[in-house]
Design an enzyme around this catalytic site. Structure first.
Site, mmCIF file in Angstrom:
data_model
loop_
_atom_site.group_PDB
_atom_site.id
_atom_site.type_symbol
_atom_site.label_atom_id
_atom_site.label_comp_id
_atom_site.label_asym_id
_atom_site.label_seq_id
_atom_site.Cartn_x
_atom_site.Cartn_y
_atom_site.Cartn_z
ATOM 1 N N PHE A 142 0.875 -1.164 0.000
ATOM 2 C CA PHE A 142 0.000 0.000 0.000
ATOM 3 C C PHE A 142 0.919 1.223 0.000
ATOM 4 C CE2 PHE A 142 -2.753 3.204 1.934
ATOM 5 C CZ PHE A 142 -3.889 3.038 1.162
ATOM 6 N N ASP A 211 3.181 -5.018 8.036
ATOM 7 C CA ASP A 211 1.937 -4.248 8.001
ATOM 8 C C ASP A 211 0.794 -5.248 7.880
ATOM 9 O OD1 ASP A 211 -0.368 -2.898 7.191
ATOM 10 O OD2 ASP A 211 0.748 -1.355 6.124
ATOM 11 N N TYR A 236 -9.886 -0.373 11.150
ATOM 12 C CA TYR A 236 -11.200 -0.038 10.584
ATOM 13 C C TYR A 236 -11.621 -0.964 9.464
ATOM 14 C CZ TYR A 236 -7.922 2.798 7.773
ATOM 15 O OH TYR A 236 -6.862 3.233 7.032
ATOM 16 N N LYS A 237 -10.823 -1.957 9.171
ATOM 17 C CA LYS A 237 -11.198 -2.923 8.131
ATOM 18 C C LYS A 237 -11.835 -4.141 8.810
ATOM 19 C CE LYS A 237 -7.324 -1.298 5.284
ATOM 20 N NZ LYS A 237 -8.012 -0.625 4.184
ATOM 21 N N ARG A 385 -12.509 -5.026 -6.448
ATOM 22 C CA ARG A 385 -12.138 -5.725 -5.206
ATOM 23 C C ARG A 385 -13.381 -6.150 -4.457
ATOM 24 N NH1 ARG A 385 -8.114 -3.015 -1.095
ATOM 25 N NH2 ARG A 385 -9.998 -1.785 -0.763
#
Lengths: 416, 416
Positions: A142, A211, A236-237, A385
């Site tokens: 990312f 990560d 938050y995922k 996605r």
């Protein structure tokens, strides 16, 4: 890395069979009841929980109490009486089991980007060897990790060496101070070999920094067992902590005494309320704190974590793989051959909890999917996605998503 | 710096006169009605708003909507549809008038400590001169600024020069890259000379960086008019944004094009959703962003700022000075001579919006004050802090606080 999806059948009988299979799989799913814990509307198939997790139903009432009572009535007393001050470590310990970390090693606060900076600069300082003048970074990560790694390299006088995750073991050596790798590729959903890469990095005498944004909460991470040195991740995922909920930092216990943060704010001081002009770092996970924590975001996360009570991560992983397998099977059954290319590895050992499909018309396809209540997201220019969050996505959702995807692909390709 | 408070009267007639004066002052106060906007209980005199601002009454309903609708129902769509993505700049522009800043220069996010790091490293890079090898820092500042300044100095190869704020003009010179000063001393409430110090720092060819945590929202700051280079501040004190609400960063427009953040996260990228491996900084205030913003904390702040609509900062300042004058007058009237020492300057030009009184028994005195509903706070070892927030503290509050303080001081000194 990619494979052209082949259409395996086109009979309506096959569709009926898949619907029936989905129903049977949902009925047998030990996690199926967890969906009731979330504010989800049956009209929507939410496959973007890998970007923003759904709202647990009980969070609004908890936050109403936090705001009206803890802030509104107790005010300043809440730092002690409502446990605000200790929230970063307490919530870190709630997350730790999902990471395979023993207590006392995870602290919550700041964004993932800020934690990447702490972790990488901290790792270079832990390496404590000027001849180790390189930071190896996952070139497919990312982007924020790469940008922050570049800054960490610049500010510690190191050189950044971007390589594909699979090439990290070959790239690390006596000049490597640290390597930063993303556990799951945010674009393709590919799962990288955390145990193998960590071992290679450590064998080279460097520190392994992971990560976990796209893996924690979707699959076992086992930080302690794999000897990971430092790690960061967002909440938050898959952890459903709310939009922009604070991230976390893991510093393995063996490194905590020498962890030297580039952001030594007063919250990480050994005696913060002494307000002394000289800095003295706190022991333990608290050393990773910086400034005053964002209590509202943090307590929403704490409350949201209740949905994990009693959930074995292994069960989540098993369902995640079964769901993504089933979704891919439905896509193959419904979408004409050659229209979509899967970027997500078929091998379970290489798959995270999302499916990424590419096609030239991806922007139009995703816009129509969302209109019809199948919410995934687009990664420009051509990637669709679909995130599978085992606590609230079921097999019937997967079948429906594939079916609507096939309809939309047909319309878009026919110019309708 | 300090003056022994002298008891000017001990008659009950004087007390009656002070109560009557308070009532008259409250009746004539143009800001008096603002108090109704806050969730405050008349049984409590809240003089700790300089640490955690009181809850505006309308915030719970707004946050219930944010959580249940924006997160719970719109989910990922809220990044666009609910304006989450642009919140940091939008809220920055709401705060800008309170700082005397034109739009486009303030961005909200991260903690004050993290913003001090961005601002100081950014300032050193803007100075762009290796012969400027010193960072001058206010030696009396809130400790986190000093700790972070030390880290910024270490990571940019500069030397830290701590001096008293009044000595900054004499300390800056051709070797100074930047100077960091706190506008109001968190301990004593002393207001430093922002225009004069800024001019001296800039005359020396260095950059002036201000911490506004204890001044913004209590008095005019006038960043643009005074030519300040960079500034940071928190939003949970006088701005009432909620516990740990995100801080802000001001980068003067003339510096934005060359501002080079040490935390270049993806939110500050010129095209964040391109997800490109190479970093390219956004224009304007957004360049100060880092990672994904903590939306719940941020939107609580945005909502809380409504209480400022139509409030001239000059009116706030006038009331703040009148309130602190009146409180000191009541303390002199009620507390026997010699028992308390004021650390807060008598001169208006040197006073922030708090009164700090010291006495050896401060810990016991503050504990009893809080028990009796007069909520200030203690700074170890011997300082009683009383913050005066003109939007919701009135003159009767000040009189009552002084009266209870006198009672408590008497009890404690008599060993009761």
């Amino acid at each position: 890395m990619s494979e052209l999806l082949e259409n395996t059948t086109d009979s309506t009988g096959a569709a009926e069979a898949l619907v029936a299979r989905a129903a049977a799989l949902d009925a047998a799913d030990p996690l199926a009841k967890r969906r009731e814990l979330f504010a989800l509307d049956d009209g929507v198939v939410y496959l973007d929980g890998n970007s923003l997790g759904a709202l647990p139903r009980h969070v609004p009432a908890r936050m109403a109490h936090v705001i009206a009572h803890e802030w509104g009535e107790l005010r300043i007393r809440s730092w002690g009486e409502s446990g605000w001050w200790t929230a970063p470590e307490r919530i870190g310990d709630r997350i730790a089991p999902l990471l395979g970390a023993a207590p006392g090693q995870v602290v919550v606060g700041d964004s993932t980007s800020v934690n990447v900076f702490k972790a990488l600069v901290g790792a270079v300082r832990l390496a404590d060897d000027d001849s180790r003048d390189e930071i190896v970074v996952d070139a497919t990560t990312f982007p924020t990790d790469g940008y922050i790694a570049e800054s960490a390299a610049r500010m510690t006088g190191r050189r950044l060496v971007p390589v594909a995750p699979g090439d990290v073991p070959a790239a690390v050596g006596p000049r490597t101070a640290a390597a930063l790798v993303n556990h799951v590729d945010y674009r393709t959903g590919r799962l990288h070999d955390l145990p193998g890469i960590t071992a290679a990095v450590r064998d080279a005498g460097a520190l392994a920094v992971w990560d976990l944004c796209h893996s924690a909460g979707a699959l076992p991470v086992d930080l302690d067992a794999n000897g990971v040195d430092l790690a960061v991740g967002c909440t938050y995922k898959y952890l459903n902590g709310g939009p922009g909920a604070p991230a976390y930092l893991y510093v393995a216990e063996r490194h905590q005494g020498r962890f030297d943060s580039p952001l030594p704010g007063w919250n990480s001081h050994a005696d913060p309320f002494a307000m002394s002009p000289g800095y003295a770092a706190a022991d333990g996970a608290r050393r990773g704190r910086v400034g005053t924590p964002d209590i509202l975001s943090m307590l929403a996360l704490e409350s949201a974590l209740d949905v994990w009570d009693g959930v074995p991560v292994g069960e989540v992983r098993a369902k995640s793989l079964a769901l993504t397998d089933f979704f891919l099977e439905c896509v193959r059954a419904y979408v004409p051959e050659g229209r979509l290319t899967s970027l997500t590895p078929a091998a379970h050992a290489e798959r995270g909890s999302q499916v990424a499909l590419s096609c030239p018309e991806a922007p139009a396809v995703m816009a129509r999917l969302i209109e019809r209540g199948v919410v995934g997201d687009l990664r420009r220019p051509d990637v669709l996605r679909f995130g599978f969050t085992p606590l609230y996505v079921g097999y019937a959702d997967a079948e429906r998503a594939a079916r609507v995807l096939a309809e939309v692909c047909a319309e878009v390709s026919e110019g309708r």
